[in-house]
Design a protein around this motif. Structure first.
Motif, PDB file in Angstrom:
ATOM      1  N   GLY A   1      16.203  -6.817 -12.899  1.00 16.66           N
ATOM      2  CA  GLY A   1      14.983  -7.027 -13.667  1.00 16.66           C
ATOM      3  C   GLY A   1      13.783  -7.261 -12.763  1.00 16.66           C
ATOM      4  N   VAL A   2      13.982  -8.006 -11.662  1.00 18.86           N
ATOM      5  CA  VAL A   2      12.894  -8.239 -10.706  1.00 18.86           C
ATOM      6  C   VAL A   2      12.568  -6.945  -9.960  1.00 18.86           C
ATOM      7  CG1 VAL A   2      12.248  -9.491  -8.609  1.00 18.86           C
ATOM      8  CG2 VAL A   2      13.413 -10.684 -10.474  1.00 18.86           C
ATOM      9  N   ILE A   3      13.615  -6.190  -9.580  1.00 14.25           N
ATOM     10  CA  ILE A   3      13.373  -4.902  -8.914  1.00 14.25           C
ATOM     11  C   ILE A   3      12.595  -3.973  -9.835  1.00 14.25           C
ATOM     12  CG2 ILE A   3      14.508  -2.808  -8.069  1.00 14.25           C
ATOM     13  CD1 ILE A   3      16.710  -4.542  -6.931  1.00 14.25           C
ATOM     14  N   GLU A   4      12.953  -3.943 -11.109  1.00 14.96           N
ATOM     15  CA  GLU A   4      12.239  -3.095 -12.063  1.00 14.96           C
ATOM     16  C   GLU A   4      10.771  -3.498 -12.163  1.00 14.96           C
ATOM     17  OE1 GLU A   4      12.597  -1.752 -16.743  1.00 14.96           O
ATOM     18  OE2 GLU A   4      13.213  -3.756 -16.125  1.00 14.96           O
ATOM     19  N   ALA A   5      10.528  -4.816 -12.227  1.00 22.56           N
ATOM     20  CA  ALA A   5       9.148  -5.277 -12.321  1.00 22.56           C
ATOM     21  C   ALA A   5       8.354  -4.892 -11.068  1.00 22.56           C
ATOM     22  CB  ALA A   5       9.127  -6.794 -12.522  1.00 22.56           C
ATOM     23  N   LEU A   6       8.963  -5.026  -9.898  1.00 24.81           N
ATOM     24  CA  LEU A   6       8.288  -4.633  -8.664  1.00 24.81           C
ATOM     25  C   LEU A   6       8.019  -3.131  -8.649  1.00 24.81           C
ATOM     26  CD1 LEU A   6      10.256  -6.802  -6.067  1.00 24.81           C
ATOM     27  CD2 LEU A   6       7.840  -7.034  -6.661  1.00 24.81           C
TER      28      LEU A   6
ATOM     29  N   GLY B   1       4.416  -0.897  -8.521  1.00 24.73           N
ATOM     30  CA  GLY B   1       4.151   0.016  -7.410  1.00 24.73           C
ATOM     31  C   GLY B   1       4.479  -0.555  -6.050  1.00 24.73           C
ATOM     32  N   ALA B   2       5.386  -1.546  -5.992  1.00 33.63           N
ATOM     33  CA  ALA B   2       5.696  -2.193  -4.710  1.00 33.63           C
ATOM     34  C   ALA B   2       6.428  -1.277  -3.753  1.00 33.63           C
ATOM     35  CB  ALA B   2       6.545  -3.450  -4.954  1.00 33.63           C
ATOM     36  N   ALA B   3       6.957  -0.160  -4.239  1.00 35.99           N
ATOM     37  CA  ALA B   3       7.622   0.782  -3.332  1.00 35.99           C
ATOM     38  C   ALA B   3       6.606   1.597  -2.540  1.00 35.99           C
ATOM     39  CB  ALA B   3       8.541   1.713  -4.127  1.00 35.99           C
ATOM     40  N   GLU B   4       5.326   1.631  -3.020  1.00 34.72           N
ATOM     41  CA  GLU B   4       4.289   2.404  -2.318  1.00 34.72           C
ATOM     42  C   GLU B   4       3.337   1.502  -1.544  1.00 34.72           C
ATOM     43  OE1 GLU B   4       4.801   2.924  -5.724  1.00 34.72           O
ATOM     44  OE2 GLU B   4       6.178   4.607  -5.334  1.00 34.72           O
ATOM     45  N   LYS B   5       2.992   0.348  -2.119  1.00 36.64           N
ATOM     46  CA  LYS B   5       2.064  -0.566  -1.445  1.00 36.64           C
ATOM     47  C   LYS B   5       2.439  -1.996  -1.831  1.00 36.64           C
ATOM     48  CE  LYS B   5      -1.469  -0.453  -5.120  1.00 36.64           C
ATOM     49  NZ  LYS B   5      -0.600   0.193  -6.113  1.00 36.64           N
ATOM     50  N   PRO B   6       2.137  -2.982  -0.970  1.00 34.24           N
ATOM     51  CA  PRO B   6       2.517  -4.372  -1.255  1.00 34.24           C
ATOM     52  C   PRO B   6       1.840  -4.907  -2.510  1.00 34.24           C
ATOM     53  CG  PRO B   6       1.925  -4.082   1.059  1.00 34.24           C
ATOM     54  CD  PRO B   6       1.509  -2.831   0.354  1.00 34.24           C
ATOM     55  N   VAL B   7       2.552  -5.810  -3.190  1.00 38.81           N
ATOM     56  CA  VAL B   7       2.007  -6.503  -4.357  1.00 38.81           C
ATOM     57  C   VAL B   7       2.156  -7.999  -4.130  1.00 38.81           C
ATOM     58  CG1 VAL B   7       2.599  -4.588  -5.897  1.00 38.81           C
ATOM     59  CG2 VAL B   7       4.197  -6.470  -5.604  1.00 38.81           C
ATOM     60  N   THR B   8       1.486  -8.779  -4.936  1.00 38.35           N
ATOM     61  CA  THR B   8       1.523 -10.231  -4.750  1.00 38.35           C
ATOM     62  C   THR B   8       2.575 -10.866  -5.656  1.00 38.35           C
ATOM     63  OG1 THR B   8      -0.137 -10.651  -6.460  1.00 38.35           O
ATOM     64  CG2 THR B   8      -0.936 -10.221  -4.210  1.00 38.35           C
ATOM     65  N   ARG B   9       2.998 -12.037  -5.248  1.00 36.34           N
ATOM     66  CA  ARG B   9       3.947 -12.803  -6.065  1.00 36.34           C
ATOM     67  C   ARG B   9       3.311 -13.148  -7.399  1.00 36.34           C
ATOM     68  NH1 ARG B   9       4.211 -18.327  -6.694  1.00 36.34           N
ATOM     69  NH2 ARG B   9       6.238 -19.202  -7.367  1.00 36.34           N
ATOM     70  N   ARG B  10       2.012 -13.435  -7.408  1.00 34.91           N
ATOM     71  CA  ARG B  10       1.330 -13.787  -8.654  1.00 34.91           C
ATOM     72  C   ARG B  10       1.403 -12.631  -9.650  1.00 34.91           C
ATOM     73  NH1 ARG B  10       0.980 -18.073 -10.902  1.00 34.91           N
ATOM     74  NH2 ARG B  10       1.895 -16.797 -12.523  1.00 34.91           N
TER      75      ARG B  10
ATOM     76  N   THR C   1      17.280 -11.228   1.636  1.00 36.35           N
ATOM     77  CA  THR C   1      18.480 -11.309   2.463  1.00 36.35           C
ATOM     78  C   THR C   1      19.218  -9.981   2.489  1.00 36.35           C
ATOM     79  OG1 THR C   1      18.730 -13.673   1.971  1.00 36.35           O
ATOM     80  CG2 THR C   1      20.680 -12.515   2.771  1.00 36.35           C
ATOM     81  N   LEU C   2      19.191  -9.268   1.371  1.00 37.18           N
ATOM     82  CA  LEU C   2      19.830  -7.956   1.300  1.00 37.18           C
ATOM     83  C   LEU C   2      18.911  -6.840   1.801  1.00 37.18           C
ATOM     84  CD1 LEU C   2      21.601  -8.260  -2.169  1.00 37.18           C
ATOM     85  CD2 LEU C   2      22.709  -8.135   0.067  1.00 37.18           C
ATOM     86  N   LEU C   3      17.683  -7.196   2.189  1.00 40.76           N
ATOM     87  CA  LEU C   3      16.694  -6.265   2.711  1.00 40.76           C
ATOM     88  C   LEU C   3      16.357  -5.158   1.705  1.00 40.76           C
ATOM     89  CD1 LEU C   3      15.143  -6.444   5.295  1.00 40.76           C
ATOM     90  CD2 LEU C   3      16.646  -4.757   6.316  1.00 40.76           C
ATOM     91  N   LEU C   4      16.361  -5.528   0.422  1.00 36.63           N
ATOM     92  CA  LEU C   4      15.885  -4.610  -0.606  1.00 36.63           C
ATOM     93  C   LEU C   4      14.416  -4.884  -0.919  1.00 36.63           C
ATOM     94  CD1 LEU C   4      18.968  -4.686  -3.002  1.00 36.63           C
ATOM     95  CD2 LEU C   4      18.466  -3.090  -1.152  1.00 36.63           C
ATOM     96  N   VAL C   5      13.993  -6.121  -0.640  1.00 33.71           N
ATOM     97  CA  VAL C   5      12.593  -6.528  -0.760  1.00 33.71           C
ATOM     98  C   VAL C   5      12.203  -7.167   0.562  1.00 33.71           C
ATOM     99  CG1 VAL C   5      11.023  -8.157  -1.885  1.00 33.71           C
ATOM    100  CG2 VAL C   5      12.633  -6.829  -3.264  1.00 33.71           C
TER     101      VAL C   5
ATOM    102  N   GLY D   1       8.606  -8.806   3.027  1.00 35.70           N
ATOM    103  CA  GLY D   1       7.210  -9.212   3.020  1.00 35.70           C
ATOM    104  C   GLY D   1       7.030 -10.632   2.521  1.00 35.70           C
ATOM    105  N   SER D   2       5.837 -11.164   2.736  1.00 32.61           N
ATOM    106  CA  SER D   2       5.502 -12.519   2.308  1.00 32.61           C
ATOM    107  C   SER D   2       5.164 -12.537   0.824  1.00 32.61           C
ATOM    108  CB  SER D   2       4.315 -13.033   3.122  1.00 32.61           C
ATOM    109  OG  SER D   2       3.165 -12.234   2.860  1.00 32.61           O
ATOM    110  N   ALA D   3       4.856 -13.740   0.319  1.00 30.32           N
ATOM    111  CA  ALA D   3       4.544 -13.877  -1.101  1.00 30.32           C
ATOM    112  C   ALA D   3       3.306 -13.082  -1.497  1.00 30.32           C
ATOM    113  CB  ALA D   3       4.351 -15.356  -1.441  1.00 30.32           C
ATOM    114  N   ASP D   4       2.390 -12.895  -0.544  1.00 39.53           N
ATOM    115  CA  ASP D   4       1.161 -12.157  -0.853  1.00 39.53           C
ATOM    116  C   ASP D   4       1.296 -10.666  -0.581  1.00 39.53           C
ATOM    117  OD1 ASP D   4      -0.158 -14.467  -1.632  1.00 39.53           O
ATOM    118  OD2 ASP D   4      -0.766 -14.930   0.424  1.00 39.53           O
ATOM    119  N   GLU D   5       2.406 -10.250   0.030  1.00 42.95           N
ATOM    120  CA  GLU D   5       2.597  -8.832   0.357  1.00 42.95           C
ATOM    121  C   GLU D   5       4.057  -8.447   0.142  1.00 42.95           C
ATOM    122  OE1 GLU D   5       1.138  -8.561   4.419  1.00 42.95           O
ATOM    123  OE2 GLU D   5      -0.702  -7.632   3.703  1.00 42.95           O
ATOM    124  N   LEU D   6       4.481  -8.425  -1.106  1.00 43.04           N
ATOM    125  CA  LEU D   6       5.859  -8.067  -1.426  1.00 43.04           C
ATOM    126  C   LEU D   6       5.999  -6.549  -1.474  1.00 43.04           C
ATOM    127  CD1 LEU D   6       6.623 -10.604  -4.311  1.00 43.04           C
ATOM    128  CD2 LEU D   6       7.546 -10.658  -1.985  1.00 43.04           C
TER     129      LEU D   6
END
Length: 761
Positions: free
Chosen positions: A72-77, A81-90, A114-118, A120-125
């Motif tokens: 569900g979190v991967i879907e939201a990311l 568009g987190a696969a193309e450019k970073p998004v924020t935790r907010r 930990t699984l290296l699927l995501v 970056g920091s909270a401001d650049e996921l």
């Protein structure tokens, strides 16, 4: 340890390799432990590690262990568009508002990092692009239709006519999105597509496109249902049984399991089962074994599968070989003898452990294959590598809900939420049959995992747990007037063997009931036990008075037993009663055995002794075999046995590296990055020429004298090219001795494998 950053420039867009370089050593070690496939072969630099971690096959392997909440979190990311450019935790929290808490989202992000699927920091996921393909539902799905609960949904689908059901079947087996002109709003309402849209079984996307709701597709494919929108697991079932009750029931099931396993081994030892040409065990043989042991064929198939997995039965030509032309049988191995003499806890742990780790599904035996033929026990069709993971997943769920007894529907829903990518393997039959097998193996009782099963699952002392659950062995029995013997608990081994020789099991459970008969008493006498020994057995070990009927039975059988004596002449028959021997010689069996009288009390035969005994007993006589001193012999044939087969190691996937290996890997990665980014004051390329070799040698000798580090390019014996910074110690005999900081030791480098050398500033 503080983060170690690259000495390269920090400007430019963020990359996975740069982010990995800035991670703590402990974080890198945790990542490599969670993704063991990334370390084979060991990556030389962070760039290599980053590229390998984004490969589709590796990402899919890592995603196999994710829950519906993780997806569900991967879907939201992915939607952000987190696969193309970073998004924020907010932005992610806003996307998931009302569905979960910020704490749960952070916990999920830590797991995905930990699984290296995501990364970056909270401001650049950022999301690894291949991760979007692992989501087990269509990410671009529309708003789900308003469907009823599972029971009503099943009724709706089952009531559909052929035309509407055909549409759903096609979408369920191919893509959930289909194109049709009937999706337009002005299409007549009696068209199948319009009827399905009206009922909610299809979702209209536009005038030419419809989508099959995920839950509808799950039902049609027979998958375990889960809700993609549910970021929290289904509620656990309440506890309904105490641990003591569960363990007590499991202990009773374990005793029953061991008794049936021993009887099945004895049955195969007496009459080994011919193997099919395909290597399995035929339906007739399974039926024969089931009848001999007194169990149903399904349980018999489970037992032979477990015994084979434990190495207690195997395929081959046993010793002694059966009197047929077949040269391939299923028979007990020599290990079975030692297993049957072991304590009950150990015997149970061997069987249950073999089932737990067996890559087979015994419950498939008897079902129809693709050619509509029944699947044979011990055949290749029963093989299923994912069976081990599915089995452990189910037991792990039961272990987390102690005392509860969830039904199959609840278990399927919980398992599908935990492993949505496995939902296709978690059909109703798979879960129900696995639960049945676990119950038969005494791992589960009352629908909940027992303490011995939990210890087996988590690597504890399963034998000790089962011994604690089993009732204490008793050294007495209760002899009844109807010639039954009641054992109020498991008997001590010596007494159990003696009672089993003189009586037959009538019923088993917490208390075992034996039946004494004329045939069972004769069996004991045939084995060399005297009438006095039998009287002493019951007089010593019975807590109830020995009934007079039992005394009369033993004396009556003993009086007639052994009046005929057979020996080796090839064989002889003798009797102190001439009238009895005359009766034998007048019977048809005398012609069968070619008996010839030598004296009023002695006759001889050319038939083997065992055959003489068998034929005389079949004719109604009660002979006893004797040796040269006149002592009664136990001539029961030994069971056939096979040598223990050599087991082939089974590949179970990448092995997680040890803590020491992880430390070395991390140091190697750091050293590789340093070697790749450190500038060199003087560099020599080893091109294989004489001048190149001399220059390489000269530069290395200079480094030894000046105690300088060098950036060394090297190709190992496996052809893997690496760069590392080392401290040369000595150069001689075509070998460089240098201290490798990554390995923490002095290593030898063959000079002709060196590709370049550069002094490090």
């Amino acid at each position: 340890m503080t983060p170690t950053t690259s000495s390269g420039p920090d400007s430019g867009p963020p990359t996975l390799a740069r982010w990995l370089t800035g991670r703590r050593d402990s974080d890198l070690a945790a990542l490599l432990r969670a993704r063991p496939d990334l370390v084979v072969p060991p990556p030389a630099t962070m760039t290599v590690l980053a590229n390998r971690a984004q490969q589709r096959a590796s990402v899919f392997r890592a995603a196999d262990e994710l829950t519906t909440g993780d997806f569900g979190v991967i879907e939201a990311l992915a939607r952000l568009g987190a696969a193309e450019k970073p998004v924020t935790r907010r932005a992610l929290l806003d996307r998931l508002a009302g569905r979960t808490t910020a704490k749960n989202v952070d916990r999920t992000l830590d797991r995905l990092r930990t699984l290296l699927l995501v990364w970056g920091s909270a401001d650049e996921l950022s999301l690894v692009p291949a991760a979007t393909e692992t989501v087990p539902w269509r990410i671009a799905r529309s708003t789900a239709s308003d469907l009823p609960d599972d029971a009503e949904l099943a009724a709706m689908i089952d009531d559909l006519d052929a035309a509407r059901r055909g549409i759903l079947d096609t979408l369920a087996r191919t893509s959930p999105v289909g194109r049709t002109k009937d999706a337009a709003t002005d299409t007549p309402a009696d068209r199948p597509v319009q009827q399905l849209i009206a009922s909610g079984l299809l979702i209209r996307l536009d005038d030419e496109t419809v989508e099959l709701p995920h839950r509808v597709g799950q039902y049609i494919r027979g998958e375990a249902p889960f809700d993609p929108a549910a970021l929290a697991p289904p509620p656990a079932a309440p506890a309904t049984h105490t641990v003591a009750d569960i363990n007590s029931t499991a202990a009773g099931a374990a005793l029953e399991l061991l008794r049936h396993a021993e009887e099945l081994i004895d049955a195969l030892g007496t009459a080994p089962a011919p193997a099919l040409k395909s290597g399995g065990l035929g339906v007739r043989e399974v039926r024969r074994l089931a009848k001999t042991v007194g169990i149903d064929e399904t349980h018999a198939a489970l037992l032979v599968e477990v015994l084979a997995a434990a190495g207690l039965i195997a395929r081959g030509l046993p010793d002694p070989p059966p009197p047929t032309d077949v040269d391939d049988y299923w028979a007990p191995t020599t290990s079975a003898d030692g297993w049957m003499k072991a304590p009950a806890g150990h015997r149970w742990a061997v069987l249950a452990g073999a089932w737990l780790d067996s890559p087979r599904r015994p419950w498939l035996v008897g079902r129809r294959d693709q050619n509509d033929k029944p699947i044979a026990a011990l055949s290749d069709e029963v093989q299923s590598p994912p069976a081990v993971r599915d089995r452990r997943l189910l037991l792990e769920y039961l272990a987390e809900t102690p005392g509860s007894a969830p039904d199959v529907g609840q278990i399927r829903a919980a398992l599908a939420w935990r492993r949505p990518r496995w939902a296709g393997r978690l059909g109703g039959d798979a879960v129900a049959e696995t639960l049945r097998e676990a119950t038969a193996l005494a791992v589960v009782a009352h629908g909940s995992i027992a303490s011995p099963g939990k210890a087996l699952l988590h690597g504890g002392d399963a034998e000790a747990e089962m011994e604690a659950a089993l009732p204490e062995p008793v050294d007495y029995v209760l002899v009844q007037a109807d010639l039954t013997v009641v054992a109020p608990g498991p008997l001590v081994p010596d007494l159990a063997a003696r009672i089993a020789l003189v009586a037959d099991v009538e019923s088993a459970g917490a208390a075992t009931v034996y039946r004494i008969s004329e045939a069972s008493v004769r069996r004991a006498l045939d084995a060399g036990t005297g009438a006095g020994d039998l009287h002493a057995l019951f007089a010593t070990h019975s807590r109830t008075p020995v009934p007079q009927s039992l005394t009369y039975l033993i004396d009556d059988v003993a009086r007639r037993h052994g009046r005929l004596r057979t020996g080796i002449a090839s064989s002889f028959v003798r009797s102190d009663d001439p009238a009895l021997l005359a009766e034998v010689l007048a019977a048809p069996v005398a012609a069968t055995l070619a008996l010839r009288a030598l004296a009023p009390t002695v006759a001889i035969s050319q038939a083997p002794l065992a055959e003489v005994l068998q034929e005389l007993r079949a004719a109604g006589f009660a002979p006893a075999g004797e040796d040269s001193s006149g002592t009664v012999l136990d001539l029961r044939p030994p069971g056939a046995r096979l040598a223990v087969p050599r087991t082939r190691p089974r590949y179970t996937g990448p092995v997680p590296p040890t803590a020491e290996q992880l430390d070395t890997l991390v140091r190697t990665l750091r050293a590789g990055d340093r070697a790749a980014t450190t500038s060199a004051s003087k560099s020599v390329q080893a091109d294989g020429s004489r001048s190149g070799g001399a220059a390489t040698m000269a530069l290395l000798q200079l480094a030894v004298r000046s105690k300088r580090s060098v950036n060394l390019g090297y190709v190992d014996a496996q052809g893997v090219a690496t760069r590392r910074i080392v401290d040369p110690v000595a150069v001689s005999g075509g070998t460089l001795e240098a201290f490798d900081p990554a390995a923490g030791t002095v290593r030898s480098f063959v000079l002709h494998r060196v590709t370049s050398v550069a002094l490090v500033d």
